[in-house]
Motif scaffolding. Structure first.
Motif, short mmCIF file in Angstrom:
data_model
loop_
_atom_site.label_atom_id
_atom_site.label_comp_id
_atom_site.label_asym_id
_atom_site.label_seq_id
_atom_site.Cartn_x
_atom_site.Cartn_y
_atom_site.Cartn_z
N UNK A 364 -26.96 -23.99 21.87
CA UNK A 364 -25.67 -23.76 21.91
C UNK A 364 -24.58 -25.03 22.00
N UNK A 365 -25.36 -26.26 21.65
CA UNK A 365 -24.25 -27.46 21.73
C UNK A 365 -23.28 -27.31 20.67
N UNK A 366 -23.35 -26.41 19.62
CA UNK A 366 -22.54 -25.97 18.75
C UNK A 366 -21.23 -25.34 19.13
N UNK A 367 -21.20 -24.71 20.24
CA UNK A 367 -20.33 -23.88 20.73
C UNK A 367 -19.44 -24.54 21.78
N UNK A 368 -18.16 -24.05 22.22
CA UNK A 368 -17.71 -22.70 21.32
C UNK A 368 -17.12 -23.11 20.01
N UNK A 369 -17.16 -21.92 19.25
CA UNK A 369 -16.70 -22.47 17.76
C UNK A 369 -14.95 -22.09 17.78
N UNK A 370 -14.17 -22.63 17.22
CA UNK A 370 -12.84 -22.45 17.45
C UNK A 370 -12.19 -21.10 16.89
N UNK A 371 -13.14 -20.45 15.96
CA UNK A 371 -12.72 -19.16 15.32
C UNK A 371 -13.60 -18.09 16.00
N UNK A 372 -14.41 -18.42 17.08
CA UNK A 372 -15.02 -17.48 17.76
C UNK A 372 -16.31 -16.76 17.20
N UNK A 373 -16.76 -17.40 16.34
CA UNK A 373 -18.17 -17.15 15.80
C UNK A 373 -19.31 -17.59 16.74
N UNK A 375 -22.29 -18.54 16.64
CA UNK A 375 -23.13 -19.42 15.70
C UNK A 375 -24.67 -19.29 16.12
N UNK A 376 -25.21 -19.26 17.40
CA UNK A 376 -26.65 -19.16 17.71
C UNK A 376 -26.95 -17.72 17.46
N UNK A 430 -18.95 -27.84 14.41
CA UNK A 430 -19.98 -27.47 15.01
C UNK A 430 -21.12 -28.60 14.62
N UNK A 431 -21.17 -28.90 13.44
CA UNK A 431 -22.57 -29.45 12.56
C UNK A 431 -22.67 -31.02 13.63
N UNK A 432 -21.71 -31.70 13.90
CA UNK A 432 -21.95 -32.98 14.57
C UNK A 432 -22.44 -32.90 15.74
#
Length: 459
Positions: A364-373, A375-376, A430-432
Motif C-alpha cells: 500500500x505504499x502506492x496509496x492513497x490514489x488521488x482518484x480513489x482507486x 490499487x492493491x 503511484x509508481x515512484x
C-alpha cells in the motif's frame, strides 16, 4: 497493572480511511482458494520458539519469527467511510504472540495509513518493556527536511510510549533518484549523524536500514559500514526472489551474501511475497502437499527464509490468528531445509515464474490514489485469479465460461466499482512509491482492458 482500552474508546482515538484491501478476503469468489493449503493442524507450542543471536548484537536474543505491523486487522468505520484499526484484535494478537515466544515487533510511522505505531504502542504498553524488541523507521518519504525528519522521529516515541527503540531503520532506501535521494533524506540534512548520536546516547540500540531499490545504492550504502557500523539490514528474501528477482531485478541471494560477508545480520521482509507464496496455483499446492501433507503451503517459504544462517528474524504481517498460529508452529522449533528440500523449492520457483502474476506485495505504499482507486485490491485480485486459473485467454478454453464469471463477479466483490481500474487517468503518482518498481498505470490499464473485453463477450 495492565492498561486496557476498549474498542469504543480506541475508535475515538484512531481512525483511518481505506486502510485495507478486501481482496484478500474475497478473491475471485467462485472457486476454493489455494489458501486452503495453508491450514495446518496441531497444537501451538508455547515454549519451543527458535531464537537467534549474533556477536555484534550483545545479549539480544530475537525470535526467528518477527511480527510485521503493516497489516493490522481493521473494522468498518461507523460512518461508513473506510476502516478503523481493530485495537481489541491487535491486543489479542500481540498477547498471543508474546505468550508463544515472539519478541520482535516491526512498525513504521506510515503503516496502516499512519496509525500502526499508535496501535502497536497501545498493545505493547500492556507488557513489560524488557519482554520485547521494538523496531520502527524514519519514513521521511515526502519531506526530507531536518525539521520534518526530527518531528517524525520524536512522534514515534510519543505514539509508541517508549523511551528507546531497540532497532531503528532508515526506511526503504534505494528508490527515487538513487544515492541523490539517499543523501537528501539522511546525509545532507544531518539526520544520519543525528541518529548515530542517538545510538550513542542509548535512545536507539541498533541502527540499520531497509532496502527497496537500485543495486548501486545497496552497494554504496553497504560500503558505509566501516564508518557507520550498520547493526543490521532489512531485505526482501524468499525462494522465488532468491534467484529470479521478481521486484527490483536484484537476486535476494546477492543481497544476503553481501551482508553475510560482513557479518551483518539480515532481517527478512516479504518471505511470502505479499501473500503470493501462500496463494499459489493449485498444481503448486499439490506439489508442496505431496512432500509435507501436514504442513501449510506458507510454511515452506518461512522455512526457506529461516534456514539462512545470517538471518536474525523473519517478519510476517499476520492479520489473522490462524496465520499467527501456523507461523508459530513452523518456527517452534524451526526445522531447517535439507539440501534436497532447498533444490525442490528452487525447482518450484522455476515453475511459478511461468505464471504472469504482477509483483505486487500489497504494501500500500502506492496509496492513497488521488482518484480513489484501490490499487492493491485490483492487482491482488488479478494475481489471485491467475493462480486459480480464472483468467481466461480465449473462448476455446474448456473452463472459459466459469473462469469469466469468477473473474468478473470476484472483481466486483473485491473492489467497489468506484475504486476499480477504469478510473485510472495515468497520472503516475503511484509508481515512484512502489518498492517493486511496478508500472502501475500500465498494469491498471491492461487489467481494465481485459475486464472490458470479458464484459463485452456474449456467451
Amino acid at each position: 497493572m495492565k492498561e486496557h482500552i476498549n474498542r469504543r474508546d480506541f475508535l475515538k482515538i484512531v481512525g483511518i480511511t481505506a486502510a485495507t484491501s478486501t481482496a484478500a478476503l474475497y478473491g475471485c469468489g467462485l472457486k476454493n482458494g489455494s489458501d486452503s493449503g495453508n491450514r495446518a493442524a496441531g497444537s501451538v507450542p508455547t515454549d519451543k520458539m527458535t531464537y537467534r543471536s549474533f556477536p555484534g548484537l550483545g545479549d539480544d536474543k530475537i525470535s526467528i519469527l518477527g511480527y510485521g505491523c503493516m497489516r493490522w486487522p481493521t473494522i468498518p468505520s461507523p460512518d461508513g467511510k473506510g476502516d478503523l484499526i481493530d485495537q481489541d484484535a491487535v491486543n489479542e494478537l500481540v498477547d498471543y504472540a508474546i505468550a508463544h515466544g515472539i519478541n520482535y515487533f516491526d512498525t513504521s510511522p506510515v503503516y496502516v495509513q499512519g496509525w500502526s505505531e499508535k496501535a502497536t504502542g497501545i498493545a505493547l504498553k500492556r507488557h513489560p518493556r524488557e519482554s520485547f524488541y521494538l523496531a520502527t523507521k524514519l519514513s521521511n518519504f515526502a519531506n526530507y527536511s531536518r525539521e520534518n525528519s526530527l518531528a517524525m522521529y520524536r512522534k514515534s516515541f510519543e505514539d509508541m510510549q517508549v523511551e528507546y527503540f531497540d532497532y531503528y531503520l532508515l526506511h526503504a532506501i534505494g528508490g527515487g533518484n538513487g544515492m541523490q535521494t539517499f543523501n537528501e533524506r539522511y546525509v545532507d540534512n544531518g539526520m544520519l549523524d543525528f541518529l548515530i548520536k542517538e545510538r550513542e546516547a542509548g535512545r536507539i540500540r541498533r541502527l540499520g536500514w531497509s532496502f527497496h531499490g537500485a543495486l548501486e545504492v545497496f552497494d554504496q550504502v553497504l560500503a558505509m559500514h566501516d564508518q557507520v557500523h550498520w547493526d543490521f539490514v532489512q531485505i526482501q528474501l524468499n525462494y522465488v526472489d532468491w534467484r529470479h528477482a521478481t521486484g527490483n531485478n536484484i537476486n535476494a541471494e546477492y543481497l544476503y551474501e553481501e551482508l553475510a560477508k560482513r557479518n551483518i545480520p539480515a532481517v527478512i521482509m516479504e518471505p511470502l511475497l505479499g501473500g503470493r507464496l501462500s496463494n499459489v496455483p493449485d498444481h503448486i499446492v499439490t506439489r508442496l502437499k505431496q512432500r509435507r501433507p501436514d504442513s501449510s503451503v506458507a510454511s515452506w517459504a518461512f522455512r526457506f527464509a529461516g534456514s539462512q544462517k545470517h538471518v536474525l528474524t523473519v517478519l510476517s504481517g499476520m492479520t489473522y490468528m490462524e496465520h499467527l498460529q501456523d507461523n508459530i508452529r513452523t518456527y517452534s522449533p524451526l526445522v531447517p531445509l535439507t539440501d534436497e528440500e532447498t533444490q525442490f523449492l528452487y525447482d518450484t520457483a522455476d515453475l511459478m515464474i511461468q505464471y504472469p502474476t504482477i509483483p505486487c506485495n500489497d504494501c500500500k505504499y502506492c496509496m492513497p490514489c488521488p482518484y480513489g482507486i484501490d490499487i492493491p485490491a485490483v492487482l491482488v485480485h488479478y494475481n489471485k485469479c491467475v493462480n486459480e486459473g480464472n483468467v481466461p485467454e480465449s473462448r476455446q478454453d474448456e473452463n472459459y465460461r466459469k473462469a469469466r464469471r469468477a473473474f468478473l463477479v470476484g472483481y466486483d466483490r473485491s473492489v467497489p466499482k468506484l475504486r476499480q481500474a477504469n478510473h485510472c487517468i495515468g497520472c503516475n503518482q503511484c509508481s515512484p512509491h512502489c518498492p517493486q518498481s511496478i508500472d502501475i498505470p500500465k498494469e491498471l490499464h491492461r487489467i481494465d482492458a481485459f475486464v472490458e473485453q470479458l464484459k463485452q463477450e456474449t456467451l
